[in-house]
Scaffold this active site. Structure first.
Site, PDB file in Angstrom:
ATOM      1  N   PRO A  21     -29.767  67.397 -18.844  1.00 33.32           N
ATOM      2  CA  PRO A  21     -29.726  68.850 -18.852  1.00 33.32           C
ATOM      3  C   PRO A  21     -29.853  69.480 -17.460  1.00 33.32           C
ATOM      4  O   PRO A  21     -30.611  69.000 -16.628  1.00 33.32           O
ATOM      5  CB  PRO A  21     -30.930  69.239 -19.714  1.00 33.32           C
ATOM      6  CG  PRO A  21     -31.827  68.053 -19.685  1.00 33.32           C
ATOM      7  CD  PRO A  21     -30.918  66.864 -19.592  1.00 33.32           C
ATOM      8  N   ASN A  22     -29.046  70.499 -17.276  1.00 32.14           N
ATOM      9  CA  ASN A  22     -29.044  71.346 -16.070  1.00 32.14           C
ATOM     10  C   ASN A  22     -28.427  70.673 -14.848  1.00 32.14           C
ATOM     11  O   ASN A  22     -28.298  71.306 -13.799  1.00 32.14           O
ATOM     12  CB  ASN A  22     -30.461  71.853 -15.745  1.00 32.14           C
ATOM     13  CG  ASN A  22     -31.006  72.716 -16.864  1.00 32.14           C
ATOM     14  OD1 ASN A  22     -30.347  73.672 -17.265  1.00 32.14           O
ATOM     15  ND2 ASN A  22     -32.152  72.366 -17.401  1.00 32.14           N
ATOM     16  N   ARG A  29     -28.150  75.436  -8.578  1.00 33.29           N
ATOM     17  CA  ARG A  29     -29.511  75.406  -9.093  1.00 33.29           C
ATOM     18  C   ARG A  29     -30.516  74.995  -8.005  1.00 33.29           C
ATOM     19  O   ARG A  29     -30.434  73.882  -7.484  1.00 33.29           O
ATOM     20  CB  ARG A  29     -29.523  74.371 -10.213  1.00 33.29           C
ATOM     21  CG  ARG A  29     -30.850  74.023 -10.741  1.00 33.29           C
ATOM     22  CD  ARG A  29     -30.768  72.751 -11.574  1.00 33.29           C
ATOM     23  NE  ARG A  29     -32.039  72.523 -12.196  1.00 33.29           N
ATOM     24  CZ  ARG A  29     -32.439  71.344 -12.654  1.00 33.29           C
ATOM     25  NH1 ARG A  29     -31.638  70.299 -12.578  1.00 33.29           N
ATOM     26  NH2 ARG A  29     -33.618  71.220 -13.185  1.00 33.29           N
ATOM     27  N   TYR A  34     -32.529  70.636  -4.949  1.00 28.48           N
ATOM     28  CA  TYR A  34     -31.505  69.693  -5.421  1.00 28.48           C
ATOM     29  C   TYR A  34     -30.277  69.595  -4.508  1.00 28.48           C
ATOM     30  O   TYR A  34     -29.390  68.791  -4.782  1.00 28.48           O
ATOM     31  CB  TYR A  34     -31.064  70.080  -6.843  1.00 28.48           C
ATOM     32  CG  TYR A  34     -32.204  70.009  -7.840  1.00 28.48           C
ATOM     33  CD1 TYR A  34     -32.807  68.797  -8.137  1.00 28.48           C
ATOM     34  CD2 TYR A  34     -32.696  71.156  -8.469  1.00 28.48           C
ATOM     35  CE1 TYR A  34     -33.868  68.718  -9.037  1.00 28.48           C
ATOM     36  CE2 TYR A  34     -33.748  71.092  -9.368  1.00 28.48           C
ATOM     37  CZ  TYR A  34     -34.331  69.867  -9.643  1.00 28.48           C
ATOM     38  OH  TYR A  34     -35.373  69.789 -10.530  1.00 28.48           O
ATOM     39  N   ASN A  85     -29.766  59.978 -14.806  1.00 26.30           N
ATOM     40  CA  ASN A  85     -30.668  61.052 -14.392  1.00 26.30           C
ATOM     41  C   ASN A  85     -30.832  61.915 -15.637  1.00 26.30           C
ATOM     42  O   ASN A  85     -29.938  62.686 -15.988  1.00 26.30           O
ATOM     43  CB  ASN A  85     -30.091  61.857 -13.231  1.00 26.30           C
ATOM     44  CG  ASN A  85     -31.081  62.936 -12.764  1.00 26.30           C
ATOM     45  OD1 ASN A  85     -32.068  63.219 -13.438  1.00 26.30           O
ATOM     46  ND2 ASN A  85     -30.796  63.535 -11.620  1.00 26.30           N
ATOM     47  N   ALA A  88     -34.892  66.972 -17.169  1.00 26.05           N
ATOM     48  CA  ALA A  88     -36.210  67.270 -17.741  1.00 26.05           C
ATOM     49  C   ALA A  88     -36.552  66.368 -18.934  1.00 26.05           C
ATOM     50  O   ALA A  88     -37.735  66.155 -19.232  1.00 26.05           O
ATOM     51  CB  ALA A  88     -36.273  68.737 -18.156  1.00 26.05           C
ATOM     52  N   GLU A 109     -32.815  54.335 -13.160  1.00 32.18           N
ATOM     53  CA  GLU A 109     -33.186  55.753 -13.313  1.00 32.18           C
ATOM     54  C   GLU A 109     -33.124  56.415 -11.941  1.00 32.18           C
ATOM     55  O   GLU A 109     -33.654  55.867 -10.964  1.00 32.18           O
ATOM     56  CB  GLU A 109     -34.613  55.803 -13.878  1.00 32.18           C
ATOM     57  CG  GLU A 109     -35.175  57.206 -14.012  1.00 32.18           C
ATOM     58  CD  GLU A 109     -36.633  57.186 -14.503  1.00 32.18           C
ATOM     59  OE1 GLU A 109     -37.144  56.121 -14.916  1.00 32.18           O
ATOM     60  OE2 GLU A 109     -37.266  58.262 -14.420  1.00 32.18           O
ATOM     61  N   HIS A 111     -33.485  60.170  -9.703  1.00 33.73           N
ATOM     62  CA  HIS A 111     -33.826  61.588  -9.580  1.00 33.73           C
ATOM     63  C   HIS A 111     -33.457  62.032  -8.175  1.00 33.73           C
ATOM     64  O   HIS A 111     -33.778  61.330  -7.206  1.00 33.73           O
ATOM     65  CB  HIS A 111     -35.320  61.827  -9.816  1.00 33.73           C
ATOM     66  CG  HIS A 111     -35.723  61.396 -11.186  1.00 33.73           C
ATOM     67  ND1 HIS A 111     -35.429  62.133 -12.303  1.00 33.73           N
ATOM     68  CD2 HIS A 111     -36.332  60.262 -11.622  1.00 33.73           C
ATOM     69  CE1 HIS A 111     -35.856  61.483 -13.367  1.00 33.73           C
ATOM     70  NE2 HIS A 111     -36.403  60.347 -12.989  1.00 33.73           N
ATOM     71  N   ARG A 118     -43.865  66.752  -6.756  1.00 35.34           N
ATOM     72  CA  ARG A 118     -43.695  68.035  -7.443  1.00 35.34           C
ATOM     73  C   ARG A 118     -44.804  68.249  -8.483  1.00 35.34           C
ATOM     74  O   ARG A 118     -45.836  67.603  -8.427  1.00 35.34           O
ATOM     75  CB  ARG A 118     -42.283  68.078  -8.040  1.00 35.34           C
ATOM     76  CG  ARG A 118     -41.202  67.926  -6.960  1.00 35.34           C
ATOM     77  CD  ARG A 118     -39.808  68.020  -7.531  1.00 35.34           C
ATOM     78  NE  ARG A 118     -39.574  69.327  -8.127  1.00 35.34           N
ATOM     79  CZ  ARG A 118     -38.544  69.590  -8.933  1.00 35.34           C
ATOM     80  NH1 ARG A 118     -37.671  68.637  -9.240  1.00 35.34           N
ATOM     81  NH2 ARG A 118     -38.387  70.799  -9.430  1.00 35.34           N
TER      82      ARG A 118
HETATM   83  C1  DQA Z   1     -34.573  65.711 -11.775  1.00 36.12           C
HETATM   84  C2  DQA Z   1     -36.087  65.944 -11.777  1.00 36.12           C
HETATM   85  C3  DQA Z   1     -36.551  66.521 -13.102  1.00 36.12           C
HETATM   86  O1  DQA Z   1     -37.949  66.749 -13.074  1.00 36.12           O
HETATM   87  C4  DQA Z   1     -35.874  67.839 -13.377  1.00 36.12           C
HETATM   88  O2  DQA Z   1     -36.239  68.338 -14.630  1.00 36.12           O
HETATM   89  C5  DQA Z   1     -34.393  67.743 -13.260  1.00 36.12           C
HETATM   90  C6  DQA Z   1     -33.805  66.955 -12.180  1.00 36.12           C
HETATM   91  C7  DQA Z   1     -34.061  65.280 -10.389  1.00 36.12           C
HETATM   92  O3  DQA Z   1     -32.927  64.826 -10.311  1.00 36.12           O
HETATM   93  O4  DQA Z   1     -34.765  65.428  -9.387  1.00 36.12           O
HETATM   94  O5  DQA Z   1     -33.654  68.386 -13.998  1.00 36.12           O
HETATM   95  O6  DQA Z   1     -34.289  64.669 -12.682  1.00 36.12           O
END
Ligand code: DQA
Length: 156
Positions: A21-22, A29, A34, A85, A88, A109, A111, A118
């Site tokens: 998501p996102n 964003r 990011y 990735n 959230a 995994e 990020h 954070r």
């Molecule tokens: C994320 C880190 C997560 O905490 C966050 O909710 C994201 C992006 C990252 O790529 O740093 O959506 O996975």
């Protein structure tokens, strides 16, 4: 005498690069966290890296937990490994952990941000136990490093 059949290497399944998501909002964003690269930019860089590594890649993104579970289930047959990735859902989803465990594939995994720098709710990942490795905080380079790691693992 019959001509010898040409020996071709078996068709290799692609590595799935799955974004949650996102992550479709990358570039717009919170760029201070990011970065300014978009998801299509990340995909382009991954495709170039995959070509260099001699592996195939496939991309998918969804904002929906169930759709991510469906795609991971399909990966069991369709893919050789997974770079994920989970956004959230990393910090909330037992369903994604179960799906990754059921896929029985090597998982890395990723990020973009350093989740340990954070908010404390980002410090725990439900999906890490299903991963061979975790890369955090290196921006989009993390995806390329994940592909390198999987290419090595899959070549064994
Ligand atoms: C994320 C880190 C997560 O905490 C966050 O909710 C994201 C992006 C990252 O790529 O740093 O959506 O996975």
């Amino acid at each position: 005498m019959a001509a010898k059949a040409a020996r071709r290497p078996p068709a290799k399944k692609p590595v799935l690069v799955l974004n949650g998501p996102n992550l479709n909002m990358l570039g717009k964003r919170q760029p201070e966290i990011y970065g300014r690269e978009t998801l299509p930019d990340v995909e382009k860089a991954c495709r170039a890296e995959a070509t260099r590594l001699g592996i195939a890649v496939e991309f998918a993104q969804s904002n929906h937990e169930g759709a991510l579970v469906d795609r991971i289930q399909a990966a069991r047959e369709k893919n050789a490994g997974i770079v994920i990735n989970a956004g959230a859902y990393t910090h909330t989803s037992v369903a994604l952990l179960d799906a990754l465990n059921a896929a029985e594939l090597p998982v890395v995994e990723v990020h973009l941000s350093n989740i340990y720098k954070r908010e404390s709710f980002r410090h725990h990942s439900y999906i890490s136990p299903a991963a061979v490795g975790v890369i955090a905080g290196l921006g989009s380079q993390g995806y390329l490093l994940a592909l390198q790691a999987l290419a090595r693992l899959l070549a064994r």
